[in-house]
Write an enzyme that holds these catalytic residues in place. Structure first.
Site, PDB file in Angstrom:
ATOM      1  N   PRO A   1       0.700  -1.274  -0.277  1.00 33.56           N
ATOM      2  CA  PRO A   1      -0.146   0.028  -0.260  1.00 33.56           C
ATOM      3  C   PRO A   1       0.840   1.274  -0.088  1.00 33.56           C
ATOM      4  O   PRO A   1       2.010   1.388   0.508  1.00 33.56           O
ATOM      5  CB  PRO A   1      -0.694  -0.131   1.384  1.00 33.56           C
ATOM      6  CG  PRO A   1      -0.845  -1.348   1.817  1.00 33.56           C
ATOM      7  CD  PRO A   1       0.328  -2.032   1.289  1.00 33.56           C
ATOM      8  N   ASN A   2       0.469   2.185  -0.694  1.00 33.30           N
ATOM      9  CA  ASN A   2       0.853   3.840  -0.837  1.00 33.30           C
ATOM     10  C   ASN A   2       2.140   3.598  -1.616  1.00 33.30           C
ATOM     11  O   ASN A   2       2.426   4.940  -1.869  1.00 33.30           O
ATOM     12  CB  ASN A   2       0.954   4.302   0.508  1.00 33.30           C
ATOM     13  CG  ASN A   2      -0.631   4.270   1.214  1.00 33.30           C
ATOM     14  OD1 ASN A   2      -1.329   4.843   0.661  1.00 33.30           O
ATOM     15  ND2 ASN A   2      -0.484   3.840   2.409  1.00 33.30           N
TER      16      ASN A   2
ATOM     17  N   ARG B   1       5.207  10.943  -1.669  1.00 38.90           N
ATOM     18  CA  ARG B   1       4.969  10.693  -0.459  1.00 38.90           C
ATOM     19  C   ARG B   1       6.261  10.789   0.431  1.00 38.90           C
ATOM     20  O   ARG B   1       7.077  10.057   0.304  1.00 38.90           O
ATOM     21  CB  ARG B   1       4.479   9.112  -0.187  1.00 38.90           C
ATOM     22  CG  ARG B   1       4.137   8.791   1.293  1.00 38.90           C
ATOM     23  CD  ARG B   1       3.621   7.396   1.071  1.00 38.90           C
ATOM     24  NE  ARG B   1       3.429   6.994   2.606  1.00 38.90           N
ATOM     25  CZ  ARG B   1       3.727   5.810   2.762  1.00 38.90           C
ATOM     26  NH1 ARG B   1       4.329   4.988   2.202  1.00 38.90           N
ATOM     27  NH2 ARG B   1       3.428   5.419   4.269  1.00 38.90           N
TER      28      ARG B   1
ATOM     29  N   TYR C   1      11.117   8.556   2.312  1.00 37.65           N
ATOM     30  CA  TYR C   1      11.184   7.521   1.043  1.00 37.65           C
ATOM     31  C   TYR C   1      11.935   7.902   0.024  1.00 37.65           C
ATOM     32  O   TYR C   1      12.211   6.926  -1.038  1.00 37.65           O
ATOM     33  CB  TYR C   1       9.792   7.222   0.752  1.00 37.65           C
ATOM     34  CG  TYR C   1       8.988   6.637   2.029  1.00 37.65           C
ATOM     35  CD1 TYR C   1       9.267   5.532   2.561  1.00 37.65           C
ATOM     36  CD2 TYR C   1       8.125   7.522   2.634  1.00 37.65           C
ATOM     37  CE1 TYR C   1       8.632   5.053   3.710  1.00 37.65           C
ATOM     38  CE2 TYR C   1       7.138   6.916   3.590  1.00 37.65           C
ATOM     39  CZ  TYR C   1       7.738   5.900   4.173  1.00 37.65           C
ATOM     40  OH  TYR C   1       6.976   5.277   5.078  1.00 37.65           O
TER      41      TYR C   1
ATOM     42  N   ASN D   1       8.003  -5.443  -0.733  1.00 36.16           N
ATOM     43  CA  ASN D   1       8.192  -4.383   0.044  1.00 36.16           C
ATOM     44  C   ASN D   1       6.681  -4.463   0.560  1.00 36.16           C
ATOM     45  O   ASN D   1       5.527  -3.823  -0.331  1.00 36.16           O
ATOM     46  CB  ASN D   1       8.362  -3.138  -0.629  1.00 36.16           C
ATOM     47  CG  ASN D   1       8.428  -1.737   0.362  1.00 36.16           C
ATOM     48  OD1 ASN D   1       7.740  -1.953   1.351  1.00 36.16           O
ATOM     49  ND2 ASN D   1       8.985  -0.902  -0.115  1.00 36.16           N
TER      50      ASN D   1
ATOM     51  N   ALA E   1       2.550  -1.335   4.871  1.00 33.87           N
ATOM     52  CA  ALA E   1       1.950  -1.350   5.680  1.00 33.87           C
ATOM     53  C   ALA E   1       1.258  -2.775   6.127  1.00 33.87           C
ATOM     54  O   ALA E   1       0.990  -3.144   7.230  1.00 33.87           O
ATOM     55  CB  ALA E   1       0.642  -0.224   5.598  1.00 33.87           C
TER      56      ALA E   1
ATOM     57  N   GLU F   1      12.564  -9.269   1.856  1.00 34.09           N
ATOM     58  CA  GLU F   1      11.772  -8.098   2.170  1.00 34.09           C
ATOM     59  C   GLU F   1      12.724  -6.914   2.138  1.00 34.09           C
ATOM     60  O   GLU F   1      13.702  -7.042   2.559  1.00 34.09           O
ATOM     61  CB  GLU F   1      11.389  -8.278   3.709  1.00 34.09           C
ATOM     62  CG  GLU F   1      10.518  -7.473   4.276  1.00 34.09           C
ATOM     63  CD  GLU F   1      10.136  -7.454   5.852  1.00 34.09           C
ATOM     64  OE1 GLU F   1       9.451  -6.708   6.344  1.00 34.09           O
ATOM     65  OE2 GLU F   1      10.301  -8.708   6.211  1.00 34.09           O
TER      66      GLU F   1
ATOM     67  N   HIS G   1      12.757  -2.671   2.586  1.00 29.50           N
ATOM     68  CA  HIS G   1      12.238  -1.446   3.105  1.00 29.50           C
ATOM     69  C   HIS G   1      12.934  -0.229   2.630  1.00 29.50           C
ATOM     70  O   HIS G   1      14.177  -0.411   2.692  1.00 29.50           O
ATOM     71  CB  HIS G   1      12.157  -1.457   4.642  1.00 29.50           C
ATOM     72  CG  HIS G   1      10.940  -2.435   5.069  1.00 29.50           C
ATOM     73  ND1 HIS G   1       9.689  -2.154   5.048  1.00 29.50           N
ATOM     74  CD2 HIS G   1      11.160  -3.675   5.538  1.00 29.50           C
ATOM     75  CE1 HIS G   1       9.127  -3.362   5.463  1.00 29.50           C
ATOM     76  NE2 HIS G   1       9.970  -4.071   5.825  1.00 29.50           N
TER      77      HIS G   1
ATOM     78  N   ARG H   1      12.923   4.356  12.807  1.00 34.02           N
ATOM     79  CA  ARG H   1      11.685   5.307  12.467  1.00 34.02           C
ATOM     80  C   ARG H   1      11.355   5.670  13.994  1.00 34.02           C
ATOM     81  O   ARG H   1      11.305   4.916  14.878  1.00 34.02           O
ATOM     82  CB  ARG H   1      10.645   4.566  11.714  1.00 34.02           C
ATOM     83  CG  ARG H   1      10.869   4.044  10.425  1.00 34.02           C
ATOM     84  CD  ARG H   1      11.080   5.395   9.526  1.00 34.02           C
ATOM     85  NE  ARG H   1       9.971   6.180   9.207  1.00 34.02           N
ATOM     86  CZ  ARG H   1       9.065   5.773   8.385  1.00 34.02           C
ATOM     87  NH1 ARG H   1       9.241   4.695   7.399  1.00 34.02           N
ATOM     88  NH2 ARG H   1       7.937   6.569   8.497  1.00 34.02           N
TER      89      ARG H   1
END
Length: 144
Positions: A11-12, A19, A24, A75, A78, A99, A101, A108
Site C-alpha cells: 500500500p501507498n 509521499r 522514502y 516491500n 503497511a 523483504e 524497506h 523510525r
C-alpha cells in the site's frame, strides 16, 4: 540462475516520489521498476513488477507464485505490521523471499514500524538502502 523474479509492492508505494520524500526518497515506483528490470535483464532473468493497495490481491499474487519462481522481492509496506494473510501466503512459497524497506524501519520514530511480522517468512531483509535495496535484492536472487 535464469528464471522469473517477482517484485511485489504494498500500500501507498504507488505514491513514491510524492509521499514523504525525506523518508522514502524522490525515486518513483516506475524509477525503481526500471532499475530492477535492467538488473534482472543483465543477470538473464525476467521480472514481474506489481503494486497493490489491496491485501487480497497481494495474497493472490503470492499464492500464484508459490512455485516455479527464482525468487520474490516484497516491500510489504503497511502489510508489514498487520498483514497476517500476506504472512501466511509467504509461508507457502518454495523460493527465496527478500523483504525490502526503503527506510530503515528500526530507526523510525513510530515504535510499531520496527516490528515487521513478514520477517518471520522471509529469507533476508534489506532495510534503509532506499531504491538500491530493491536492486540488490534482485541481483542476489538472480545470482542464486
Amino acid at each position: 540462475m535464469a528464471g522469473t523474479i517477482l517484485v511485489l509492492n504494498g500500500p501507498n508505494l504507488n505514491l513514491l516520489g510524492e509521499r514523504e520524500p525525506a523518508i522514502y526518497g524522490t525515486a518513483t515506483l516506475a524509477d525503481i521498476e526500471a532499475r530492477c528490470r535492467a538488473e534482472a535483464a543483465a543477470q538473464g532473468c525476467t521480472l514481474e513488477f506489481r503494486q497493490t493497495n489491496a491485501e487480497h490481491e497481494m495474497v493472490a499474487w503470492i499464492q500464484a507464485a508459490r512455485t516455479g519462481h527464482a525468487g520474490i522481492v516484497i516491500n510489504p509496506a503497511a502489510f508489514s505490521y498487520a498483514g497476517y494473510p500476506v504472512l501466511d501466503a509467504l509461508k507457502l512459497v518454495d523460493c527465496p523471499v527478500i523483504e525490502v524497506h526503503l527506510s530503515n524501519i528500526h530507526r523510525r520514530d513510530e515504535a510499531w514500524r520496527k516490528n515487521s511480522i513478514i520477517t518471520q517468512a522471509v529469507t533476508a531483509i534489506v532495510s534503509g538502502l532506499g531504491a538500491d535495496g530493491y536492486v540488490l535484492a534482485v541481483r542476489h536472487l538472480a545470482s542464486r
